[in-house]
Scaffold this motif. Structure first.
Motif, PDB file in Angstrom:
ATOM      1  N   TYR A   1       0.922  -1.131   0.212  1.00 47.54           N
ATOM      2  CA  TYR A   1       0.046   0.099  -0.042  1.00 47.54           C
ATOM      3  C   TYR A   1       1.006   1.246   0.093  1.00 47.54           C
ATOM      4  O   TYR A   1       0.329   2.390  -0.038  1.00 47.54           O
ATOM      5  N   ALA A   2       2.283   1.277   0.172  1.00 51.53           N
ATOM      6  CA  ALA A   2       2.909   2.251   0.309  1.00 51.53           C
ATOM      7  C   ALA A   2       2.949   3.600  -0.811  1.00 51.53           C
ATOM      8  O   ALA A   2       2.656   4.617  -0.385  1.00 51.53           O
ATOM      9  N   PRO A   3       3.024   3.085  -2.231  1.00 50.63           N
ATOM     10  CA  PRO A   3       2.928   4.148  -3.153  1.00 50.63           C
ATOM     11  C   PRO A   3       1.568   4.586  -2.941  1.00 50.63           C
ATOM     12  O   PRO A   3       1.503   5.940  -3.300  1.00 50.63           O
ATOM     13  N   PHE A   4       0.475   4.109  -2.673  1.00 57.23           N
ATOM     14  CA  PHE A   4      -0.928   4.695  -2.541  1.00 57.23           C
ATOM     15  C   PHE A   4      -1.095   5.664  -1.371  1.00 57.23           C
ATOM     16  O   PHE A   4      -1.444   6.707  -1.355  1.00 57.23           O
ATOM     17  N   ARG A   5      -0.303   5.147  -0.364  1.00 53.99           N
ATOM     18  CA  ARG A   5      -0.428   5.807   0.912  1.00 53.99           C
ATOM     19  C   ARG A   5       0.817   7.137   0.655  1.00 53.99           C
ATOM     20  O   ARG A   5       0.176   8.401   0.932  1.00 53.99           O
ATOM     21  N   ASP A   6       1.490   7.139  -0.045  1.00 57.04           N
ATOM     22  CA  ASP A   6       2.319   8.320  -0.343  1.00 57.04           C
ATOM     23  C   ASP A   6       1.783   9.177  -1.406  1.00 57.04           C
ATOM     24  O   ASP A   6       2.091  10.516  -1.006  1.00 57.04           O
ATOM     25  N   ALA A   7       1.035   8.731  -2.300  1.00 58.73           N
ATOM     26  CA  ALA A   7       0.254   9.739  -3.199  1.00 58.73           C
ATOM     27  C   ALA A   7      -0.909  10.472  -2.286  1.00 58.73           C
ATOM     28  O   ALA A   7      -0.953  11.477  -2.470  1.00 58.73           O
ATOM     29  N   ALA A   8      -1.369   9.524  -1.257  1.00 64.25           N
ATOM     30  CA  ALA A   8      -2.530  10.284  -0.562  1.00 64.25           C
ATOM     31  C   ALA A   8      -1.952  11.510   0.044  1.00 64.25           C
ATOM     32  O   ALA A   8      -2.691  12.379   0.438  1.00 64.25           O
TER      33      ALA A   8
ATOM     34  N   VAL B   1       7.905  25.876  -8.155  1.00 66.26           N
ATOM     35  CA  VAL B   1       8.909  24.759  -8.174  1.00 66.26           C
ATOM     36  C   VAL B   1       8.401  23.636  -7.415  1.00 66.26           C
ATOM     37  O   VAL B   1       8.516  22.453  -7.581  1.00 66.26           O
ATOM     38  N   ASP B   2       7.610  23.829  -6.253  1.00 70.70           N
ATOM     39  CA  ASP B   2       7.065  22.980  -5.275  1.00 70.70           C
ATOM     40  C   ASP B   2       5.953  21.899  -6.112  1.00 70.70           C
ATOM     41  O   ASP B   2       5.904  20.936  -6.122  1.00 70.70           O
ATOM     42  N   ALA B   3       5.095  22.820  -7.070  1.00 70.17           N
ATOM     43  CA  ALA B   3       4.281  22.107  -7.727  1.00 70.17           C
ATOM     44  C   ALA B   3       4.923  21.349  -8.846  1.00 70.17           C
ATOM     45  O   ALA B   3       4.387  20.113  -9.061  1.00 70.17           O
ATOM     46  N   PHE B   4       6.015  21.526  -9.569  1.00 66.88           N
ATOM     47  CA  PHE B   4       6.562  20.606 -10.324  1.00 66.88           C
ATOM     48  C   PHE B   4       7.142  19.516  -9.636  1.00 66.88           C
ATOM     49  O   PHE B   4       7.083  18.276 -10.016  1.00 66.88           O
ATOM     50  N   THR B   5       7.576  19.813  -8.482  1.00 66.49           N
ATOM     51  CA  THR B   5       8.456  18.802  -7.589  1.00 66.49           C
ATOM     52  C   THR B   5       7.270  17.650  -7.378  1.00 66.49           C
ATOM     53  O   THR B   5       7.637  16.574  -7.240  1.00 66.49           O
ATOM     54  N   GLY B   6       6.156  18.356  -7.115  1.00 69.91           N
ATOM     55  CA  GLY B   6       5.059  17.589  -6.530  1.00 69.91           C
ATOM     56  C   GLY B   6       4.391  16.554  -7.575  1.00 69.91           C
ATOM     57  O   GLY B   6       4.378  15.161  -7.437  1.00 69.91           O
ATOM     58  N   SER B   7       4.418  17.103  -8.647  1.00 69.90           N
ATOM     59  CA  SER B   7       4.139  16.417  -9.999  1.00 69.90           C
ATOM     60  C   SER B   7       5.136  15.266 -10.190  1.00 69.90           C
ATOM     61  O   SER B   7       4.845  14.062 -10.690  1.00 69.90           O
ATOM     62  N   TYR B   8       6.303  15.448 -10.086  1.00 64.35           N
ATOM     63  CA  TYR B   8       7.282  14.346 -10.262  1.00 64.35           C
ATOM     64  C   TYR B   8       7.305  13.355  -9.006  1.00 64.35           C
ATOM     65  O   TYR B   8       7.381  12.015  -9.442  1.00 64.35           O
TER      66      TYR B   8
ATOM     67  N   LEU C   1       4.502  12.542  -7.708  1.00 67.62           N
ATOM     68  CA  LEU C   1       3.205  11.829  -7.878  1.00 67.62           C
ATOM     69  C   LEU C   1       3.690  10.818  -9.061  1.00 67.62           C
ATOM     70  O   LEU C   1       3.050   9.660  -9.073  1.00 67.62           O
ATOM     71  N   ALA C   2       4.258  11.240  -9.841  1.00 65.79           N
ATOM     72  CA  ALA C   2       4.541  10.338 -10.931  1.00 65.79           C
ATOM     73  C   ALA C   2       5.447   9.017 -10.633  1.00 65.79           C
ATOM     74  O   ALA C   2       5.243   7.989 -11.365  1.00 65.79           O
TER      75      ALA C   2
ATOM     76  N   LEU D   1      -5.792  11.403  -7.407  1.00 65.60           N
ATOM     77  CA  LEU D   1      -4.517  11.461  -7.747  1.00 65.60           C
ATOM     78  C   LEU D   1      -3.817  10.513  -8.699  1.00 65.60           C
ATOM     79  O   LEU D   1      -3.083  10.940  -9.593  1.00 65.60           O
ATOM     80  N   LEU D   2      -4.389   9.248  -8.554  1.00 64.94           N
ATOM     81  CA  LEU D   2      -3.597   8.228  -9.369  1.00 64.94           C
ATOM     82  C   LEU D   2      -4.750   7.614 -10.248  1.00 64.94           C
ATOM     83  O   LEU D   2      -4.628   6.607 -10.845  1.00 64.94           O
ATOM     84  N   ASP D   3      -5.700   8.429 -10.678  1.00 69.17           N
ATOM     85  CA  ASP D   3      -6.675   8.285 -11.707  1.00 69.17           C
ATOM     86  C   ASP D   3      -7.591   6.823 -11.391  1.00 69.17           C
ATOM     87  O   ASP D   3      -7.552   6.134 -12.530  1.00 69.17           O
ATOM     88  N   ALA D   4      -7.989   6.769 -10.326  1.00 72.26           N
ATOM     89  CA  ALA D   4      -8.691   5.348 -10.229  1.00 72.26           C
ATOM     90  C   ALA D   4     -10.096   5.697 -10.037  1.00 72.26           C
ATOM     91  O   ALA D   4     -10.879   6.971  -9.909  1.00 72.26           O
ATOM     92  N   SER D   5     -11.093   4.633 -10.087  1.00 73.98           N
ATOM     93  CA  SER D   5     -12.459   4.676  -9.840  1.00 73.98           C
ATOM     94  C   SER D   5     -12.933   3.810  -8.548  1.00 73.98           C
ATOM     95  O   SER D   5     -12.277   3.180  -8.310  1.00 73.98           O
ATOM     96  N   ALA D   6     -14.096   4.263  -8.015  1.00 73.92           N
ATOM     97  CA  ALA D   6     -14.379   3.689  -6.806  1.00 73.92           C
ATOM     98  C   ALA D   6     -15.982   3.600  -6.720  1.00 73.92           C
ATOM     99  O   ALA D   6     -16.390   4.200  -6.917  1.00 73.92           O
ATOM    100  N   ILE D   7     -16.242   2.447  -5.891  1.00 72.57           N
ATOM    101  CA  ILE D   7     -17.699   2.252  -5.529  1.00 72.57           C
ATOM    102  C   ILE D   7     -17.789   1.905  -4.043  1.00 72.57           C
ATOM    103  O   ILE D   7     -17.127   0.828  -3.810  1.00 72.57           O
ATOM    104  N   ALA D   8     -18.094   2.856  -3.266  1.00 71.58           N
ATOM    105  CA  ALA D   8     -18.423   2.402  -1.560  1.00 71.58           C
ATOM    106  C   ALA D   8     -19.672   1.793  -1.287  1.00 71.58           C
ATOM    107  O   ALA D   8     -20.610   2.370  -1.868  1.00 71.58           O
ATOM    108  N   VAL D   9     -19.393   0.706  -0.472  1.00 68.84           N
ATOM    109  CA  VAL D   9     -20.617   0.002  -0.209  1.00 68.84           C
ATOM    110  C   VAL D   9     -20.664  -0.569   1.029  1.00 68.84           C
ATOM    111  O   VAL D   9     -19.852  -0.690   1.805  1.00 68.84           O
ATOM    112  N   PRO D  10     -21.933  -0.452   1.710  1.00 68.28           N
ATOM    113  CA  PRO D  10     -22.103  -1.049   3.069  1.00 68.28           C
ATOM    114  C   PRO D  10     -21.698  -2.301   3.006  1.00 68.28           C
ATOM    115  O   PRO D  10     -21.596  -3.230   2.294  1.00 68.28           O
ATOM    116  N   ALA D  11     -20.852  -2.571   4.395  1.00 72.11           N
ATOM    117  CA  ALA D  11     -20.351  -4.052   4.433  1.00 72.11           C
ATOM    118  C   ALA D  11     -20.495  -4.514   5.960  1.00 72.11           C
ATOM    119  O   ALA D  11     -19.742  -5.606   6.407  1.00 72.11           O
ATOM    120  N   GLY D  12     -21.582  -3.869   6.827  1.00 70.42           N
ATOM    121  CA  GLY D  12     -21.920  -4.391   8.165  1.00 70.42           C
ATOM    122  C   GLY D  12     -21.817  -3.374   9.124  1.00 70.42           C
ATOM    123  O   GLY D  12     -21.926  -2.005   8.678  1.00 70.42           O
TER     124      GLY D  12
END
Length: 595
Positions: free
Chosen positions: A288-295, A339-346, A348-349, A399-410
């Motif tokens: 999960y580290a790359p997803f956590r780092d992007a978050a 500069v921070d914005a470009f650094t952040g985009s790198y 994120l990549a 940020l990582l261009d994903a899709s999501a469906i949140a669903v009840p689970a208990g």
């Protein structure tokens, strides 16, 4: 409180119940609901009943895909006739037109009930940062509803609306769903137009959908979606297949399952894994580290400056009605440089490349929607850190261009609901629909305050299919419309062509038919029509029966999109009458019958 679903409404109307009677009950529920913080502005009872009466009086309206369906809209999305406040009274303005998504829903027969509360400027996952009050979880008023789309989620969960629009930049369409036992669909960025939405982080913002069932959310998205040339972030959606019958789903390693001491959530996540196994899945642990780092980039990096770009100047110039936490967050974006914005985009990549390697291990991902559910007092005591806790499993998704469906689970032992999220790369939410439906049904949670189990809905209504633009005898109240209905076509929306078409009444046709040609000229105009959706197989059968001189080509619509539709061979125009000035076949027929 009984949940309002599309299937339930359809069955009710099929028995002959009037829309006016249904809406009278909806208004009664709204008036009697005890949480005054749900709404910022409401449609008047007179307006709701007038809209209902108009639908009741129009026989062709019953063909509309959202006929008589009541809905609510988060108050950072424009609705003509309502102020848009974004949760800030001094920011309010009066939009002259509806946001694109609202316009499509109204055209499909839905009934707008009003504008719902939110974390101011959609900044927060808590639902407490609003001068209009803090909506509470429908299960326990000591607990937050989640945000920023707080009022929208509560309106659906409390049985006040069949669905509601929210927005989702960091999890605002998912966390409130989990806290109120409903479905939250966060589509792929750009699938639903954001024209008419007050931006939070404009490059990341999504219009989201709250509903009681996955099927309802999918149908609503199918009605509202479509490329919008007026939205620079709108884009065509990639074709993504559904997960195979035997699929791999990513699960958090034990070391990454930090529920901040909530033992009940940990057990419910384990149960959700087992439930997905019973649906045919094989769990696969992933890093999960790359997803956590992007978050972490969303609020600890230069993307905060995008919130400053959206409303920072307004916050600097105004004090009235501003939430101090929101103002501090938005103002903090000024500490970042280009500069921070470009650094952040790198950065994120780099995260994206590492995340892509993890996606190779799985067909989809199963995550808890939120790690913990706080009381209002707990959020008040520590508003920023605890808000951050709620975004632990949500902040990375756009940020990582994903899709999501949140669903009840208990439900936890204390009676509060728990939710999971199924995630896939861009475009994957359509393919996840069937699996998400099965998971929700197997969870036996009901929806919102209703504990009646939901059922798996027919997927024939949810197929993306092929869109067909019709202008003549196949319109919803015309003689050949039955051909579309026999093929189970579904009405999507009324629409108009770009202003470079001519329409002719063809000679010697039974029933009377028009012919449309693309002929940019001084006489050309926009021609009114309808978009219907068919399965690919049904579309092929329909096209095979089209008689000469008509055919199917690509029609350019007024919103900049392109769709298949009827065109006519020029040779057929000999002896035909040019009726372009009427603006459409229906208006022409009406003129003939009035003679």
């Amino acid at each position: 409180m009984q949940a309002i679903t599309l299937a339930g409404l359809k069955a009710t109307y099929a028995k002959g119940t009037r829309v006016s009677d249904v809406m009278a009950e909806v208004l009664r529920r709204i008036d009697s609901y005890k949480d005054p913080a749900v709404w910022i502005s409401r449609a008047s009872s007179e307006a709701v009943m007038a809209r209902s009466a108009a639908l009741d009086a129009d026989p062709s309206a019953r063909a509309l895909s959202l006929f008589g369906v009541p809905f609510a809209v988060k108050d950072n999305i424009d609705c003509a006739g309502f102020p848009t406040t974004a949760g800030c009274p001094s920011f309010a303005y009066a939009p002259s037109e509806n946001a694109t998504v609202v316009e499509k829903l109204l055209a499909a027969g839905a009934i707008l009930l009003g504008k719902t509360n939110l974390d101011q400027f959609a900044t927060g996952l808590v639902g407490t940062r609003s001068p209009y009050g803090a909506p509470r979880s429908v299960y326990d008023t000591r607990y937050i509803s989640g945000g920023s789309s707080s009022g929208s989620a509560v309106a659906v969960a409390a049985g006040l609306a069949a669905f509601a629009l929210g927005t989702d930049t960091a999890g605002s369409g998912r966390v409130p769903a989990a806290f109120n036992n409903i479905v939250g669909l966060k589509p792929t960025r750009g699938r639903l137009s954001a024209r008419g939405v007050v931006p939070a982080c404009r490059s990341l913002d999504c219009v989201s959908i709250f509903a009681n069932t996955v099927g309802d959310a999918a149908i609503i998205a199918a009605v509202a979606e479509g490329f919008d040339a007026a939205d620079p972030f709108s884009r065509p959606m990639p074709a993504v297949l559904a997960p195979p019958d035997a699929f791999r789903f990513g699960v958090l390693p034990v070391a990454s399952r930090d529920f901040l001491g909530d033992v009940g959530c940990a057990a419910l996540y384990d149960a959700a894994i087992a439930r997905l196994v019973s649906c045919g899945g094989t769990p696969v642990e992933f890093d999960y580290a790359p997803f956590r780092d992007a978050a972490e980039l969303l609020y600890d990096g230069a993307w905060v400056a995008e919130r400053t770009a959206a409303v920072g100047d307004f916050l600097d110039a105004h004090e009235s009605g501003l939430d101090p936490v929101v103002k501090a967050i938005v103002a903090s974006g000024r500490r970042f440089s280009a500069v921070d914005a470009f650094t952040g985009s790198y950065r994120l990549a780099e995260c994206r490349n590492r995340a892509d390697a993890e996606w190779e291990k799985m067909d989809l991902m199963l995550l808890p929607t939120a790690a913990v559910h706080y009381t209002l007092d707990e959020i008040t005591a520590d508003p920023i850190r605890r808000n951050s806790h709620l975004g632990r499993f949500t902040n990375w998704v756009n940020l990582l261009d994903a899709s999501a469906i949140a669903v009840p689970a208990g439900f936890r032992d204390n009676g509060l609901p728990f939710g999971i999220t199924l995630l896939a790369p861009a475009g994957g939410e359509v393919g996840l629909t069937n699996l998400a439906q099965r998971f929700h049904a197997a969870s036996a949670t009901g929806a919102g305050l209703s504990r009646t189990p939901v059922t798996v809905e027919p997927l024939s209504l949810l197929d993306k299919g092929v869109d067909l633009f019709v202008v003549g005898a196949h319109l919803s109240d015309m003689p050949l419309n039955k051909e579309l209905r026999d093929l189970k076509a579904r009405f999507v929306t009324a629409a108009q062509t770009a202003p470079d078409y001519e329409l002719y009444a063809l000679a010697n046709t039974t029933p009377p038919k028009p012919g449309m040609v693309r002929a940019p000229s001084a006489d050309a105009a926009s021609i009114a029509g309808e978009v219907w959706r068919l399965t690919p197989e049904a579309f092929g059968r329909f096209v095979a029966k089209i008689p000469t001189p008509l055919g199917i080509g690509k029609i350019h619509l007024s919103d900049g999109s392109e769709v298949s539709g009827f065109l006519c061979e020029p040779i057929a125009l000999q002896g035909a009458r040019n009726i372009t000035s009427f603006g459409g076949w229906r208006a022409f027929i009406a003129s003939m019958t009035s003679i």
